[in-house]
Each structure stands twice: as C-alpha cells, then as structure tokens.
Write a protein that holds these residues in place. Structure first.
Motif, PDB file in Angstrom:
ATOM      1  N   TRP A  59      -3.485   3.725   3.965  1.00 59.76           N
ATOM      2  CA  TRP A  59      -4.414   4.384   2.782  1.00 59.76           C
ATOM      3  C   TRP A  59      -5.452   3.305   2.409  1.00 59.76           C
TER       4      TRP A  59
ATOM      5  N   VAL B 273      -1.793  21.044  -2.022  1.00 61.43           N
ATOM      6  CA  VAL B 273      -0.418  20.407  -1.484  1.00 61.43           C
ATOM      7  C   VAL B 273       0.267  21.033  -0.685  1.00 61.43           C
TER       8      VAL B 273
ATOM      9  N   ALA C 141      -5.557  12.596   5.532  1.00 59.75           N
ATOM     10  CA  ALA C 141      -6.145  13.502   4.210  1.00 59.75           C
ATOM     11  C   ALA C 141      -7.395  12.669   3.850  1.00 59.75           C
TER      12      ALA C 141
ATOM     13  N   ARG D 104       1.887  15.200  -6.985  1.00 60.00           N
ATOM     14  CA  ARG D 104       1.819  13.669  -6.991  1.00 60.00           C
ATOM     15  C   ARG D 104       2.937  13.123  -6.007  1.00 60.00           C
TER      16      ARG D 104
ATOM     17  N   TYR E 131       2.451  13.277  -2.364  1.00 58.44           N
ATOM     18  CA  TYR E 131       1.622  12.195  -1.823  1.00 58.44           C
ATOM     19  C   TYR E 131       2.372  10.845  -1.966  1.00 58.44           C
TER      20      TYR E 131
ATOM     21  N   GLY F 133       4.340  10.836   1.165  1.00 55.25           N
ATOM     22  CA  GLY F 133       3.372  10.943   2.324  1.00 55.25           C
ATOM     23  C   GLY F 133       3.046   9.312   2.541  1.00 55.25           C
ATOM     24  N   TYR F 134       2.817   8.405   1.611  1.00 55.58           N
ATOM     25  CA  TYR F 134       2.491   7.089   1.711  1.00 55.58           C
ATOM     26  C   TYR F 134       3.816   6.511   2.846  1.00 55.58           C
TER      27      TYR F 134
ATOM     28  N   ILE G  91       1.371  10.695   5.775  1.00 57.60           N
ATOM     29  CA  ILE G  91      -0.162  10.880   5.650  1.00 57.60           C
ATOM     30  C   ILE G  91      -0.979   9.575   5.504  1.00 57.60           C
TER      31      ILE G  91
ATOM     32  N   MET H 245      -4.511   8.311   4.353  1.00 61.88           N
ATOM     33  CA  MET H 245      -5.531   8.769   3.306  1.00 61.88           C
ATOM     34  C   MET H 245      -6.735   7.721   3.295  1.00 61.88           C
TER      35      MET H 245
ATOM     36  N   LEU I  59       0.322   5.102  -7.531  1.00 64.68           N
ATOM     37  CA  LEU I  59      -0.455   5.747  -6.551  1.00 64.68           C
ATOM     38  C   LEU I  59      -1.455   5.218  -6.025  1.00 64.68           C
TER      39      LEU I  59
END
Length: 529
Positions: free
Chosen positions: A113, A209, A225, A246, A249, A252-253, A277, A279, A305
C-alpha cells in the motif's frame, strides 16, 4: 481638576517647554514603543527533514524508467518510484509469498500500500498515471482476450443448447420405450464448452466495496485499488455504516485472510478465500494532517488503516524548474513493461486438499536470514521502548510485513529462486528511507500546537484579531484549527514564548472573581521598525 485634565496639562507644559521633542515624548508616553518589544521569533517548521530518493532502491529493470519519468515531469522521483513498486506488487499478488522465519508458517503476501503526499500542482497524479501504464497495457490485452473467449464461449453455449434440445428429444423417445438408463445418459452428456471466461482486472478505481468484492471473486490472486485522491476513500470509510467496508480493506492488506459477504453478489458464491488488495493514491498535506489528527484522537481512523500505507512519502519539492521536452526513454519503458509481463505470468500452485490456488513459498538464503533476524530484533526492541507517538509506532510495526514483502518483490524482479541478501538489503534501505518520511508525516499530523499557532499568527497578520484580545475572541469565530479552547490556548502559549504576543492577567473587578487574561500583539509583526 480630574486626572485626565491634569495629564493633558502636563503634556501641554512639555510641548511649550520642549517644542517638537516634547510632542514625541507625549506620543511615546501614550503608547508602548516598538523598542519595548523584542523581535518576534519565527514558528519552528513542522516538517522534519526526509531522506532523498536513491534510484538504487529500485530493481534494475525499473530504475531508468522511473528516473526518466521524474526528469521529464520535473517531479520528485519519489512519486513515480512509489507508484512503480506498488503496481509491481499488485501483479505478483497471491502468486508468491515469503516465509520470513525458518521454522514458522508465518506467510507474507507482497501486496503493498502506497501514497504520495504533496500540495496541488506538484505532479502527483500525472506521475502515478505514467507508472500505471504497464497495467493499462496489460488490461487492454486481457480485455481483447476476454472478448474473443467470450464470443467463442457464447457460440459454443448456443450450439450446446441446440445439441441439448436434440438429446432431450432423443431421451424422450428412449423413455417412451422404457429405456430409462439410455434416456438418463442422453441428458447427462457433456458437450465440453468449458467454464465461463473471466476478465482479468489489473486496476480498479472508485469501486464500491461490493463491486470490488465481486471483482476479487473472479480475480482471487489480487488486484490494485487506485484512488487519485485518497482522502475521499479514507473519509468515506470513517462514516457510520461503513464498518463492513473498512473491515474488508483491512483484510485486503494482509492478502491471505478470507471474507464472506452477507449479501448475495449476482447470485454467485459470495466467499473470497483470500482478499488481496494493493492500494495506491495521492493526498494533499493539509487533508492528511487533518485525517491523522482525527485518527490519533480516538476517531474511527484509529484502527491502523492509515498505517498500512507503509510506502507513504512526502518529499521536498525542488525550488528550481527546468523545461524538459524530449521523447520518453523507449528502451527503459519497454524493459519495465517486460518485467511487469514476466511477473504477471507467474503461476501459483494448487492446494491438494482444497483445490484452490495458493502462493508459491519463498524463503531467505542463509545469509539473508541472519540479516533479517538481526533487523527484526532491532525493530521489535524499538517498538517496546514507548519513545514514539502511538500512531507512528503503529506505522513502524507494519514494517514486519513491509521489509520481507519488498525483499520478495525485488528478488522476483531479479529472477531469484531464494531471496538473497542483496534483495533484503535493498528492502532494508527502503525501510530506512520510508521511516524518515513517516516521521515527517506523523510529526506534522500530531503537532496541533504548531499548526494552531501558525493559523492564529496568520489571522493576526491579516488584522482579523484586535489588540488586547481574549482567547474566546478567537475560538468563537470558528476558524479552522482555532475553533476550540483546546486548540487556541496552546497556540497562545507558543506565540507568547516566541514574543509575538504578551499575556496580561488583570484582576477581576468583582471580589473572588476569576482574573481576566488578554493578549497584546507585538507591533513588529506588521513591519514596524
């Protein structure tokens, strides 16, 4: 004769006896002289120094390409470098993972990310768009392949329906003749048209989402994303009712946690074995500072986050600009594209028990393992000292994933079968560089006193605050960063310490009442000599 009249007579006597010099003395006596005030000191900068970007941090195949983009755009190389590394991690996705410990099942998926911080007009978006071109090119190829496959599938499906109609009629005849097994065999015949084609998605922008979940069901190895302005996404996830988004995501990290939607998605299976994911996006300094302040004060953003954006940079912008008008380095661009294609072609392995695709597992070489264990010992010790702000400490804790993830991405870019000491050293250099930027970002975001003092000083210089004002005269205005006593009082203390203001406590006229505190403004702030 009252006091005021006596005072005026005194001044008149001075004028008669001393002429013009007497007038000057009267004026000096009537108001504080500039010489009575010390020179105001500047507010210390909230921006800590950061390490400059070194092109050696990048895998060889990306180096010339990234630096060429930065030179032609006259932007910090940090911007395209962060975009390139995040984009590269997105094509790896869940095809590969690294086990950073020799005898443990801890698996790190190398999805990264990243965020670039800069004020409007410093080429954040153009730089990110440029380094995402390899993904755009692969997406066009994938779309063409999907459309061709879909046309063939639809044609075969229509043909299958024709054959099925014929077999159904034949089965009906067999059933009439009492041949039950023959009729059943006809209905169970497989024409072998294959599975429904799936479109490979490399980049998702501004998706809900639920839509992102549907895409990941079809793309279980992960995707990117991308948000041109991250603040919109971060703020939307703070809103009440967005707890599920939330959580999605956040999982997804990690890249290896499953997720099940409670609502039906187009009638298909709503379970994702592993949400992966990568980011990427940009954000303006002021919006980032505001978000950090809200997060560290216990808001919805206080769940880590933001800290997952480990590749977050806020570089200095060069004061000098040069007009660079030349063609892109085609050789460097093609070399980078070939690397993206090669990593995109990596294949996961199949789990014998579940039949699902799982990452190919990599490990460090012996020397790299020793180096990683030494680094891990150092950072874990630092995280336990309590010397950092909790938000910054949380950010550093995500380096447990960051370092092995970057090391694996670099190793795959160099076609290594094990993660070498060289690739790990590059990842550790990334961590050192990124930590300097994280220190700047979180210091700026948590320095409420300095920000409020700057905002108040600007109001004073704009003459929107009168001399001998009170604290409530400021916070009742509702100005940004000055809309509460908690924001204004620290700002007043700092400006007094810097000799921009002078505090005066006057006893109340009512017995037992609280004293009245006013602040006089240093006239030298307005350019007086």
């Amino acid at each position: 004769m009252n006091t005021a009249e006596a005072k005026n007579l005194d001044h008149a006597d001075v004028y008669l006896s001393e002429g013009a010099e007497g007038v000057r003395a009267c004026i000096d006596a009537a108001q504080p002289a500039l010489t009575d005030w010390p020179d105001p000191k500047p507010i210390p900068s909230t921006l800590l120094p950061v390490d400059p970007f070194d092109s050696a941090l990048l895998p060889g195949a990306l180096r010339k390409w990234v630096m060429d983009i930065a030179d032609r755009m006259q932007c910090p190389p940090d911007f395209p470098a962060i975009g390139a590394m995040v984009a590269l991690s997105s094509v790896i996705g869940r095809k590969a993972g690294i086990k950073p410990k020799r005898k443990d099942d801890w698996l790190v998926i190398p999805n990264l990310w990243g965020a670039v911080v800069g004020r409007p007009g410093v080429m954040k978006s153009p730089a990110l768009s440029e380094v995402l071109r390899p993904l755009d090119r692969m997406a066009k190829i994938a779309l063409n392949e999907y459309q061709n496959a879909k046309e063939n599938f639809d044609a075969n499906k229509e043909l299958q329906e024709i054959f099925y109609g014929l077999r159904k009629a034949k089965a009906k005849e067999e059933a009439k003749n009492g041949n039950k097994d023959a009729a059943l065999k006809e209905l169970q015949s497989d024409d072998g048209i294959g599975s429904t084609p799936v479109l490979r998605r490399y980049k998702i922008t501004d998706a809900t989402v639920e839509a992102l979940g549907e895409i990941l069901i079809d793309n279980p190895l992960g995707t990117l994303a991308y948000r041109d302005e991250l603040n919109g996404l971060l703020r939307s996830l703070d809103k009440e009712g967005q707890e599920g988004a939330r959580a999605f995501y956040l999982q997804g990290y990690d890249g290896n946690q499953s997720y099940t939607f409670d609502r039906i998605l187009r009638g298909k299976n709503n379970h994702i074995p592993a949400v992966c994911i990568a980011m990427l996006g940009g954000i303006q300094p002021g919006k980032l500072q505001s978000y950090i302040r809200d997060a560290v004060s216990g808001g919805a953003g206080d769940d880590g986050l933001l800290q997952r954006f480990s590749l977050m940079v806020w570089p200095d912008i060069a004061e000098q600009w040069t007009n660079v008008d030349r063609w892109p380095d085609t050789e460097a661009k093609n070399q980078a594209f070939e690397l993206f294609k090669r990593l995109d072609a990596l294949q996961p392995i199949t789990d014998d028990e579940t039949g699902e695709s799982i990452p190919v597992e990599y490990r460090f070489t012996d020397q790299a393992q020793i180096l990683f264990d030494e680094w891990r010992q150092e950072i874990e010790s630092r995280l336990r000292t309590g010397e950092h702000h909790p938000a910054f400490e949380s950010h550093l804790s995500k380096y447990r994933k960051l370092v092995p993830a970057i090391a694996l991405a670099c190793a795959l870019a160099e076609s290594e079968i094990e993660v070498s000491e060289s690739s790990l050293s590059r990842a550790l250099a990334w961590a050192e560089y990124l930590e300097s930027h994280a220190a700047r970002i979180y210091a700026a975001g948590t320095s409420l006193e300095t920000d409020s003092a700057t905002a108040l000083l600007n109001k004073i210089k704009a003459k929107k605050v009168e001399d001998n004002f009170k604290a409530q005269d400021v916070y009742l205005k509702g100005w940004a960063r000055l809309n509460s006593p908690e924001a204004v009082k620290p700002a007043l203390r700092m400006l007094c310490d810097l000799d921009c203001l002078k505090r005066e406590d006057r006893p109340s006229g009512i017995t037992g009442g609280r004293p009245s505190t006013t602040y006089s403004i240093n006239p030298k702030l307005f350019g007086g000599v």
